[in-house]
Design an enzyme around this catalytic site. Structure first.
Site, PDB file in Angstrom:
ATOM      1  N   ARG A   1       7.668 -48.241 -23.349  1.00 47.66           N
ATOM      2  CA  ARG A   1       7.532 -48.429 -21.897  1.00 47.66           C
ATOM      3  C   ARG A   1       6.050 -48.448 -21.489  1.00 47.66           C
ATOM      4  NH1 ARG A   1      12.282 -50.211 -21.263  1.00 47.66           N
ATOM      5  NH2 ARG A   1      14.005 -48.824 -21.712  1.00 47.66           N
TER       6      ARG A   1
ATOM      7  N   LYS B   1      19.862 -52.223 -22.986  1.00 43.71           N
ATOM      8  CA  LYS B   1      19.789 -51.327 -24.142  1.00 43.71           C
ATOM      9  C   LYS B   1      20.812 -50.187 -24.033  1.00 43.71           C
ATOM     10  CE  LYS B   1      15.949 -48.611 -24.810  1.00 43.71           C
ATOM     11  NZ  LYS B   1      16.221 -47.219 -25.214  1.00 43.71           N
TER      12      LYS B   1
ATOM     13  N   SER C   1      20.795 -36.296 -16.565  1.00 39.29           N
ATOM     14  CA  SER C   1      20.518 -37.057 -17.788  1.00 39.29           C
ATOM     15  C   SER C   1      21.789 -37.742 -18.264  1.00 39.29           C
ATOM     16  CB  SER C   1      20.004 -36.122 -18.886  1.00 39.29           C
ATOM     17  OG  SER C   1      20.136 -36.757 -20.145  1.00 39.29           O
TER      18      SER C   1
ATOM     19  N   GLN D   1      22.057 -39.280 -20.993  1.00 39.47           N
ATOM     20  CA  GLN D   1      22.236 -39.034 -22.427  1.00 39.47           C
ATOM     21  C   GLN D   1      23.018 -37.743 -22.653  1.00 39.47           C
ATOM     22  OE1 GLN D   1      18.442 -39.302 -24.392  1.00 39.47           O
ATOM     23  NE2 GLN D   1      18.210 -41.466 -23.885  1.00 39.47           N
TER      24      GLN D   1
ATOM     25  N   GLY E   1      16.343 -41.677 -28.506  1.00 37.29           N
ATOM     26  CA  GLY E   1      17.015 -40.495 -27.964  1.00 37.29           C
ATOM     27  C   GLY E   1      18.482 -40.773 -27.684  1.00 37.29           C
TER      28      GLY E   1
ATOM     29  N   ASP F   1      13.128 -45.001 -16.048  1.00 47.47           N
ATOM     30  CA  ASP F   1      12.303 -45.705 -17.041  1.00 47.47           C
ATOM     31  C   ASP F   1      11.301 -46.666 -16.386  1.00 47.47           C
ATOM     32  OD1 ASP F   1      13.609 -44.330 -19.022  1.00 47.47           O
ATOM     33  OD2 ASP F   1      15.094 -45.893 -19.352  1.00 47.47           O
TER      34      ASP F   1
HETATM   35  C1  S3P Z   1      19.327 -43.464 -21.204  1.00 42.06           C
HETATM   36  C2  S3P Z   1      19.151 -42.478 -20.289  1.00 42.06           C
HETATM   37  C3  S3P Z   1      17.833 -42.065 -19.791  1.00 42.06           C
HETATM   38  C4  S3P Z   1      16.766 -43.118 -20.070  1.00 42.06           C
HETATM   39  C5  S3P Z   1      16.852 -43.661 -21.451  1.00 42.06           C
HETATM   40  C6  S3P Z   1      18.224 -44.260 -21.716  1.00 42.06           C
HETATM   41  C7  S3P Z   1      20.697 -43.746 -21.657  1.00 42.06           C
HETATM   42  O1  S3P Z   1      17.471 -40.871 -20.439  1.00 42.06           O
HETATM   43  O2  S3P Z   1      15.489 -42.599 -19.832  1.00 42.06           O
HETATM   44  O3  S3P Z   1      15.870 -44.659 -21.630  1.00 42.06           O
HETATM   45  O4  S3P Z   1      20.931 -44.811 -22.254  1.00 42.06           O
HETATM   46  O5  S3P Z   1      21.579 -42.907 -21.415  1.00 42.06           O
HETATM   47  P1  S3P Z   1      17.993 -39.448 -19.888  1.00 42.06           P
HETATM   48  O6  S3P Z   1      19.442 -39.558 -19.748  1.00 42.06           O
HETATM   49  O7  S3P Z   1      17.641 -38.436 -20.918  1.00 42.06           O
HETATM   50  O8  S3P Z   1      17.265 -39.273 -18.594  1.00 42.06           O
END
Ligand code: S3P
Length: 432
Positions: A392, A21, A171, A173, A98, A319
């Site tokens: 999850r 994903k 993070s 993200q 997110g 996760d």
């Molecule tokens: C993700 C980063 C993680 C993870 C999310 C997917 C990503 O979040 O928990 O399911 O694709 O960058 P965080 O970066 O906020 O920890």
């Protein structure tokens, strides 16, 4: 919807998880930056990744489906390049995702459009100040509810300048949002992470020709390189493999082979933690795919013992931590999950929801501000549990059902569609 899971007498077979994903979101969003055509194979048709698909289409990127098999698509992505993109005509809906929201806002920060990005109730509760504040330091005009703390977010893109920034949390993200903004900024962007998080964005930007240097917790991006489109065959999702690996390890008569799983070291915390607990896992490398290492993994019935899970393992298993709590319930002794306060700001408060729902199944589990303590060896009883709309959690509770002595009924079972559509048919095929 409600699904009921009953443990089979034995559990054996093979699974090929959907494409990863995280990589799928990036395969679309990063290709927006480069004029040209990219082929994206093994794209998972989860609700989150489809939200990203709609968002890049809203910017004027053409995405054609070349083929589809169940929930796996091959797309041909044609970006007109930065000069050919256009302002979205309406509010972009990131739904539950997110990654879509945070990465898209980073990308939009340097594009001369006004965009509003909204999401579902869960997404609107999640912290956005962690991207809004550093993006403002880069010169971005971004607004949101509660002073920018919550979505919907509105952004008026414009000229940006690179920053040197210490991320307050590990993070991917946040890191990726700032790197996407950094690509379109004047001057270098330098980021430091407290612990290393998944590095798919860095790998892909490098493969597209970006001047990016990354090493343990430090990333420096020099903008200005001409980026080219990146075709990719997305490797299997470790987070989609995880329920099967857990079921293989926890079920007393099991041997499950999971094929083609991405084993990027920033994603393999689950394997390390399970091995540490005594799990029998065999990892056979299958080389590289899409710039990422890939392996087949065999999980076999194992006797586990309790461990402490914290520090650098946490972002590498973020996760999968709810599944590790389930492993703790089957382990001899106590399992402590710490340094994981981030779990509280996921699609649900996963410290609270994991503790509540596993305790309904008879697990002795205590919440901590930054994790959970699980007292193992009590076994699980059946019951009715809820997903809290969190994919999850639904996957965790289904896994519990596969290894529980009585049936487990999961309310809100459709939540799996966010990351793993087809999960229930895979489960029924494997569990008979
Ligand atoms: C993700 C980063 C993680 C993870 C999310 C997917 C990503 O979040 O928990 O399911 O694709 O960058 P965080 O970066 O906020 O920890």
């Amino acid at each position: 919807m409600r699904e009921t899971v009953t443990a089979p007498v034995s559990l054996a077979g093979e699974i090929t998880p959907l494409g990863d994903k995280s990589i799928a979101h990036r395969a679309l969003l990063l290709n927006v930056l480069a004029e040209g055509t990219a082929r994206v194979e093994n794209f998972p048709r989860g609700r989150d990744t489809l939200a990203t698909l709609s968002s890049v289409q809203a910017l004027g990127v053409a995405v054609d489906e070349e083929s589809r098999l169940d929930y796996r698509s091959t797309f041909v992505v044609r970006s007109p390049g930065l000069g050919g993109l256009h302002e979205p005509a309406k509010v972009v809906d990131a739904r539950n995702s997110g990654t879509t929201l945070r990465l898209l806002i980073g990308l939009l920060a340097g594009l001369p459009f006004f965009t509003v990005v909204a999401g579902d109730r869960s997404l609107q509760r999640r912290p956005m100040g962690r991207i809004v504040q550093p993006l403002r330091l880069m010169g971005a005009n971004v607004w949101g509810r509660d002073g920018g703390e919550h979505a919907p977010l509105a952004i008026q893109g414009g000229s940006l300048h690179g920053i040197s920034y210490d991320l307050p949390v590990a993070s991917a993200q946040v890191k990726s949002s700032l790197l996407l903004a950094g690509v379109l900024a004047q001057g270098p962007t330098t980021l430091r992470e407290p612990l290393s998080s998944r590095d798919h964005t860095e790998r892909m930007l490098q493969a597209m020709g970006a001047h990016l240097r990354g090493e343990a917790g430090f990333i420096r991006l020099e903008p200005g390189a001409a980026l080219h489109s990146l075709s990719i065959a997305i490797p299997g999702d470790m987070s989609g493999a995880a329920p099967w690996l857990l079921a293989g390890v926890l079920h007393p008569h099991a041997r499950i082979t999971v094929r083609g799983v991405g084993v990027n070291p920033t994603r393999t915390g689950l394997l390390d933690a399970l091995r540490h607990m005594g799990a029998r896992l065999t990892v056979a490398s299958q080389g590289d795919q899409g710039g990422e290492p890939v392996a087949d993994i065999i999980a076999e019935s194992s006797q586990l013992h309790g461990v402490e899970i914290g520090g650098e393992l946490v972002p590498r298993a973020i996760d999968e931590l709810p599944l590790l709590a389930l492993a703790g319930a089957f382990a001899r002794g106590r399992t402590l999950i710490r340094d994981a306060a981030e779990l509280r700001v996921k699609e649900s408060d996963r410290v609270a929801t994991t503790s509540l729902e596993l305790s309904r199944l008879g697990v002795r589990i205590e919440e901590r501000p930054d994790g959970m303590v699980i007292y193992g060896g009590q076994g699980l009883r059946g019951g009715t549990v809820r997903s809290h709309g969190d994919h999850r959690l639904a996957l965790l509770l289904a896994t519990a059902g596969l290894v529980c002595q009585e049936s487990v009924a999961i309310e809100g079972s459709e939540a799996v569609d966010v990351s793993y559509p087809g999960f229930w048919s895979d489960l029924h095929r494997l569990a008979g």
